[in-house]
Design an enzyme around this catalytic site. Structure first.
Site, PDB file in Angstrom:
ATOM      1  N   HIS A 154      14.863  43.066  22.773  1.00  0.00           N
ATOM      2  CA  HIS A 154      16.504  43.069  22.487  1.00  0.00           C
ATOM      3  C   HIS A 154      16.381  44.580  21.779  1.00  0.00           C
ATOM      4  O   HIS A 154      15.845  44.931  20.690  1.00  0.00           O
ATOM      5  CB  HIS A 154      16.578  42.032  21.044  1.00  0.00           C
ATOM      6  CG  HIS A 154      17.693  41.405  20.980  1.00  0.00           C
ATOM      7  ND1 HIS A 154      18.181  41.390  19.325  1.00  0.00           N
ATOM      8  CD2 HIS A 154      19.225  41.452  21.328  1.00  0.00           C
ATOM      9  CE1 HIS A 154      19.341  41.932  19.247  1.00  0.00           C
ATOM     10  NE2 HIS A 154      20.298  41.764  20.427  1.00  0.00           N
ATOM     11  N   HIS A 159      25.648  49.298  20.465  1.00  0.00           N
ATOM     12  CA  HIS A 159      25.629  47.827  20.177  1.00  0.00           C
ATOM     13  C   HIS A 159      27.415  47.311  19.500  1.00  0.00           C
ATOM     14  O   HIS A 159      28.348  45.997  20.082  1.00  0.00           O
ATOM     15  CB  HIS A 159      25.185  46.799  19.756  1.00  0.00           C
ATOM     16  CG  HIS A 159      25.369  45.418  19.631  1.00  0.00           C
ATOM     17  ND1 HIS A 159      26.337  45.089  18.796  1.00  0.00           N
ATOM     18  CD2 HIS A 159      24.595  44.704  19.762  1.00  0.00           C
ATOM     19  CE1 HIS A 159      26.204  43.504  18.401  1.00  0.00           C
ATOM     20  NE2 HIS A 159      24.781  43.226  19.354  1.00  0.00           N
TER      21      HIS A 159
END
Length: 476
Positions: A63, A105
């Site tokens: 991740h 992100h």
């Protein structure tokens, strides 16, 4: 059980290295023949990606890269994730104002860089002047020398070595596809989204090398079974309750018959409480084993790459950390000695995590994405533990802590009434970013010992403690 936990093969920089590890929690077929063992790097991973029946390997996805070692979504984090054994590296893609895909992100650069503003309002040149912050970023995180990467740079890092999961990127799929075509890495990308089926099928039809993963949740779960021609290579299943339609055995069995089942274990709402941290504390009901066996996961996205790879490769999860061993003594912060308030501990206010630990009147026993920890720590508080040492010797003392602040606080330790070390708790960039920090080395005789941890009232205190650990070093 349809998915096989790998027994020997671990991905390194460009090849696979055999590693025989201790017997682990899940049975593994002994015969490795026919598992494409002669293939290396991306060839093996792509071959395995398209296997989803009995005997297929569990694939590990990192991740935002290995953000515990480098800033999230940095080239160094991608490199570290591959080196640590991930077959897939999840990255987040945004477009600059001049249409260049970069890794970020959030919609803004505020959290993870030393700059500010929306990515879409900044040119590539402006974005390239920024520097990424350590770990998961945040206001107190240290600024590093790492720049914001372009997608093209990221694809060069993974070339021949790993797949990338292109998160946030479906709205920019045309620009992303163009980068992958220019870099010759279309077959390295894993596009994802939850558009209508016709749109997804049309995009897959553009190029046979395009790999697509469909995302299903409460509102979109029925879509995954509506693909009539080419199937998504994987389906990402998100469920916050075990009773959700997309978490039911019959539905998951149908998905597993069509492609890979991807499940996220970073935090509770992604898989009904099954998290990395519950796996690390070996919760019998929550964790990776149940995700694989009950929910048919054949791909798991994690924030704990090394631990998941170790478990997947049949390692004993109790000893996943390289510094641990059979003589390790672990003291869980949520388990003080008997006696209660004023005897075993002192907490300055009522239990702020009563929903997690209703049995506690004052001690704040909380959960950090499944890790049971001591939280809401404030100045003037203290706690004591009984520690049993079986093997005498010199031990390395460490503590697993977390905090997004700097300074975060101070732990003053005493052992059997004798002064120990004082630990200045570091900024780990997030309350959930637990990190084990070295404290001191000291001698312990065999038998019972008393550990006292004090948080001085003269200093700012705002951090979490998961555990204190003693690792045996030598008898001398």
């Amino acid at each position: 059980m349809p998915i096989r936990v790998r027994s020997a093969l671990v991905l390194t920089i460009a090849t696979l290295t055999a590693a025989v590890l201790a017997a682990g929690p899940l049975p593994v077929a002994a015969d490795a023949a026919g598992r494409d063992g002669a293939l290396a790097g991306i060839d093996r991973i792509r071959t395995e990606l398209h296997r989803h029946g009995p005997g297929a390997d569990l694939l590990v996805a990192a991740h935002r890269g290995q953000w515990r070692d480098a800033p999230e979504n940095s080239l160094a984090a991608i490199e570290a994730a591959v080196e640590d054994g991930a077959e897939v590296v999840e990255i987040d893609v945004r477009l600059t104002s001049d249409g260049v895909p970069v890794l970020m992100h959030d919609t803004s650069v505020n959290r993870t860089t030393d700059g500010s503003g929306a990515v879409s309002s900044l040119t590539l040149e402006q974005v390239r002047r920024l520097h990424l912050k350590e770990g998961l970023g945040g206001a107190a995180a240290r600024v590093t020398e790492h720049p914001v990467p372009t997608l093209a740079e990221a694809m060069e890092v993974v070339r021949g070595r790993a797949l990338v999961n292109l998160d946030k990127g479906w709205p920019f799929r045309e620009e992303i596809l163009q980068v992958l075509q220019q870099t010759g890495t279309v077959d390295h990308g894993l596009f994802k989204g939850s558009p209508d089926v016709a749109q997804a099928e049309a995009f897959m039809a553009r190029d046979p090398e395009i790999e697509y993963m469909h995302v299903v949740d409460d509102g979109t779960w029925a879509q995954a079974l509506q693909f009539s021609g080419r199937q998504p290579v994987a389906v990402e299943v998100i469920f916050d309750r075990a009773t959700d339609a997309q978490a039911q055995p019959e539905y998951l069995s149908q998905l597993a018959g069509r492609g890979r089942v991807w499940i996220n274990t970073m935090w509770e709402s992604l898989a009904a409480g099954h998290t990395d941290e519950t796996s690390l504390r070996r919760d019998p009901d929550l964790g990776w084993e149940t995700v694989v066996q009950r929910y048919r996961a054949s791909m798991i996205q994690t924030d704990n790459v090394e631990a998941l790879v170790h478990w997947r490769d049949r390692g004993d999860i109790r000893f996943w950390d390289r510094q641990r061993g059979p003589r390790t003594v672990r003291v869980q912060a949520e388990e003080p000695r008997a006696g209660g308030e004023g005897v075993a501990y002192h907490d300055t206010d009522d239990n702020r995590c009563a929903s997690v630990s209703p049995e506690q009147d004052r001690l704040d026993v909380c959960t950090l994405r499944g890790a049971r920890s001591l939280g809401w720590i404030r100045g003037g508080e203290w706690v004591e533990y009984d520690v049993e040492v079986v093997v005498p010797g010199r031990y390395a003392v460490s503590a697993r802590v977390s905090s997004p602040y700097d300074p975060a606080g101070t732990m003053v330790m005493t052992w059997d009434g004798e002064p120990g070390a004082t630990l200045s708790v570091p900024n780990t960039t997030d309350h959930n970013a637990l990190r084990r920090v070295a404290v001191e080395e000291r001698w312990f005789d065999r038998g019972a010992h008393r550990l006292r941890i004090e948080m001085p009232s003269t200093e700012y205190q705002n951090f979490n403690i998961d555990y204190v650990q003693l690792d045996w070093l030598t008898r001398r």
